[in-house]
Design an enzyme around this catalytic site. Structure first.
Site, PDB file in Angstrom:
ATOM      1  CD  GLU A 127      -2.898  -1.152   2.331  1.00  0.00           C
ATOM      2  OE1 GLU A 127      -3.992  -0.579   2.278  1.00  0.00           O
ATOM      3  OE2 GLU A 127      -2.489  -1.764   3.338  1.00  0.00           O
TER       4      GLU A 127
ATOM      5  CD  GLU B  42      -3.702  -5.941   3.871  1.00  0.00           C
ATOM      6  OE1 GLU B  42      -2.945  -4.960   3.881  1.00  0.00           O
ATOM      7  OE2 GLU B  42      -3.906  -6.625   2.847  1.00  0.00           O
TER       8      GLU B  42
END
Length: 669
Positions: free
Chosen positions: A112, A132
């Site tokens: 990210e 995640e």
């Protein structure tokens, strides 16, 4: 080396900001604050034209610190501010171009951060992904917004929902990576790229501003609808999948900034959920299984296992052979005659029952194994009809039916034939190892290697030690299990060991309920609705009634005070049924179709009920689905407590891992 974020400014005017938190450069709140500080300094300095963000030690970053999920009131409570402030305001809207120099891995929050940069240069064979969802959360540093804009909606959904990483070479084809450079050249190439952006010779691209990869809104929404339907089917009790799709859709409909707000709010909510707590516990518990007291901590070195003999080419034996061969271990498969041997080898290859899971070609057909790897694996299989080849084995695994005299005979023969350092393992699912080995003198080499069916797919390997099993043998089998990419858990010897011992009431109570008049298919539905992939009767079909009958006797002998003696299994066998293996059980099993409830089994059930005659007043009891679930699972939990009390497992968390991986106990509660 301690955790640090450092910055060096070169004569070329490029500031290299480096993350260091060995071994994986995990990110936490302190590091995010330090990154913001260094970016602020680089932005203010007049001698800095551009910025390169990289990681020390050959890795970019393995993601956000998972420990924070266990204390959601701490690090993760302000992720709303973090995601918008760091990724958007600090990096993406930085007044100087930022290039990520990625090596080794960029996972979760690491990827990210990289996607917030204006370009990404990667070393070869670097792993990129957003895993995640496996922990019950969603990407919380902008991933739900930047990934669809960089690789397209379809690929982004696949990578996030299935936690499916890609390599940098594929990332280059998709547009996630701008250039690939060798590890030695990575930072130099990244510096040049950053300067070229600064000079206007390369595009200055903000991920959240891109729309060229998204396609039409109607197509994107159709992809999201399809993904939602799939998530509801495959993970009906997991909230993070739908939450992730909601955040993606928000950004597509209302722009990346609104999408970031949605992502951060949902992420904060999910971190507080029981699902995240359970999955995070499981993550750490699985890693703890590698540490076995007085085995892995006493300085022993594992012996290299190159050749393994397998006795029995049925479903279990062929599955174990498949798993070993795919792990580059040579297998010698033995059967009692040439017909059975051919059948076993064909099952491994995939040419006998093409729909069975226990073969290599089915893995190729499903894209799990390449043809090259399949060819190499199949070259490591040799069929034998006697023990002459077993003199050179490093380990032998017995995988025959649950028959004590047969197993005792095999181990006596192995003791005569095999070398004195050959590991003698049994794949028994329930029989006490002391009974199996009581007629041998080599009890220090006897160990349980209990695989779960199908053996090459199920991840658990239950390693059973007796009081006499040597630490070296345990360590060697642990090592083989890891080579096979299994999760090995060492347990003490007893009837049923850890998993099957804990779960034997899970099979007993449903039979009791059926004889009290409860519909067997309703019991299966209730257990599936709770979260198990299969109900107990469909599971019994999968294992086969002969195995159920044999293991049932073991539990009856070991735990007579809490065993329900049902005639149903015997009646089914007399009726020519043996579950999935012959297509007839409680369900009808047809090639290429899902199992269907078989109404023709109900008269057999009625006959068994009449023989038992335990329905109060001759009438079925009245129970809710919730009561069915509690009646099946509470005795299982009680038995698990007995297993803990007797010290069968080293840690309670070992039993959690074994229950999830071996019996697919729902992992989100």
């Amino acid at each position: 080396m301690a955790m640090a974020v450092t910055m060096e400014v070169g004569n070329d005017g490029v500031a290299v900001i480096s993350i260091s938190n060995p071994p994986l450069n995990i990110i936490n709140a302190a590091m995010l604050a330090a990154l913001k500080e260094k970016f602020g300094e680089a932005t203010r300095r007049r001698d800095v034209k551009a910025i390169v963000l990289t990681g020390k030690g050959g890795r970019f970053s393995g993601g956000f610190d998972i420990n924070a999920f266990q204390n959601p009131s701490g690090d993760t409570s302000d992720r709303t501010i973090e995601s918008i402030d760091l990724v958007l305001n600090t990096i993406e809207d930085c007044k100087k171009p930022v290039v990520a120099a990625i090596e080794g891995l960029a996972l979760g929050g690491g990827l990210e951060l990289a996607m917030g940069c204006h370009a990404r240069i990667s070393a070869p064979k670097t792993q990129l992904g957003l895993p995640e969802l496996t922990l019950g959360v969603i990407p919380g540093l902008g991933g739900t917004q930047s990934l669809p804009r960089l690789v397209g909606v379809s690929k982004a959904i696949e990578m996030m929902l299935f936690s499916k990483p890609i390599m940098s070479e594929e990332g280059k084809l998709l547009g996630l990576i701008d250039e690939i450079a060798t590890s030695e050249e990575l930072v130099r190439v990244s510096r040049l790229h950053a300067l070229e952006i600064s000079d206007g010779r390369k595009p200055w691209v903000r991920s959240l501003h891109r729309t060229d990869k998204i396609g039409s809104l109607s197509e994107a929404q159709q992809l999201l609808r399809t993904a939602r339907e799939q998530a509801k089917r495959t993970a009906p009790n997991m909230p993070q999948h739908l939450a992730c799709l909601d955040a993606v859709e928000e950004g597509l409909l209302h722009g990346g900034y609104k999408g970031l707000l949605k992502e951060a709010a949902v992420s904060k909510e999910l971190v507080q959920s029981n699902t995240t707590k359970a999955l995070t516990h499981l993550f750490f518990a699985q890693r703890a299984t590698a540490k076995v007291p007085n085995i892995t901590d006493v300085g022993l070195k594992p012996n290299h296992v190159k050749k393994v003999g397998i006795i029995g080419g049925g479903i279990m034996g062929s599955g174990i052979a498949t798993s070993l061969m795919l792990s580059n271990i040579t297998v010698f498969l033995k059967e009692i005659n040439s017909e059975y041997l051919l059948k076993g080898m064909k099952t491994v290859e995939g040419g006998y029952y093409i729909d069975t899971l226990s073969n290599i070609q089915s893995l190729v057909a499903r894209g799990k194994v390449t043809q090259d790897k399949a060819r190499k694996a199949l070259s490591m299989l040799e069929g034998v009809s006697d023990y002459s080849e077993f003199k050179e084995m490093d380990m032998v695994i017995e995988a025959v039916i649950e028959d004590i005299p047969l197993k005792q005979e095999i181990f006596s023969e192995l003791e005569k034939v095999c070398s004195s350092c050959c590991i003698l393992a049994t794949n028994t699912s329930s029989i006490d190892l002391n009974v199996i080995g009581e007629k041998t003198k080599s009890q220090d080499r006897i160990i349980g290697a209990h695989f779960f069916s199908p053996a090459h797919i199920m991840p658990l390997l239950e390693i059973i030690r007796t009081e006499k099993t040597s630490p070296q043998v345990i360590l060697d089998l642990l090592t083989v299990g890891k080579i096979m990419k299994k999760v090995p858990i060492v347990v003490l010897n007893c009837t049923g060991f850890a998993v099957n011992r804990s779960f034997f009431p899970y099979m007993q109570i449903p039979h009791l309920l059926v004889h009290l008049g409860v519909d067997l298919f309703r019991i299966d539905r209730a257990i599936r609705n709770f979260g198990f992939p299969l109900g107990p009767f469909q599971l019994q079909d999968l294992g086969g009634f002969r195995l159920g009958k044999a293991s049932g006797k073991e539990y009856e002998n070991a735990f007579p005070d809490r065993t329900f003696r049902s005639p149903l299994t015997e009646l089914l066998l007399k009726n020519g049924r043996n579950g999935k293996s012959n297509g007839k059980g409680f369900y009808v099993h047809e090639k290429g179709s899902k199992p269907k409830p078989d109404p023709s089994v109900l008269p057999i059930v009625d006959e068994s009920r009449k023989l038992m005659n335990i329905m109060p007043g001759g009438k079925p009891i009245s129970v809710t689905d919730e009561e069915i679930t509690e009646m099946v699972l509470f005795p299982t939990i009680n038995e698990a407590c007995r297993v803990l009390d007797e010290g069968v497992v080293a840690r309670a968390s070992d039993l959690d891992v074994a229950s999830v991986l071996g019996m697919s106990f729902p992992s989100y509660w």
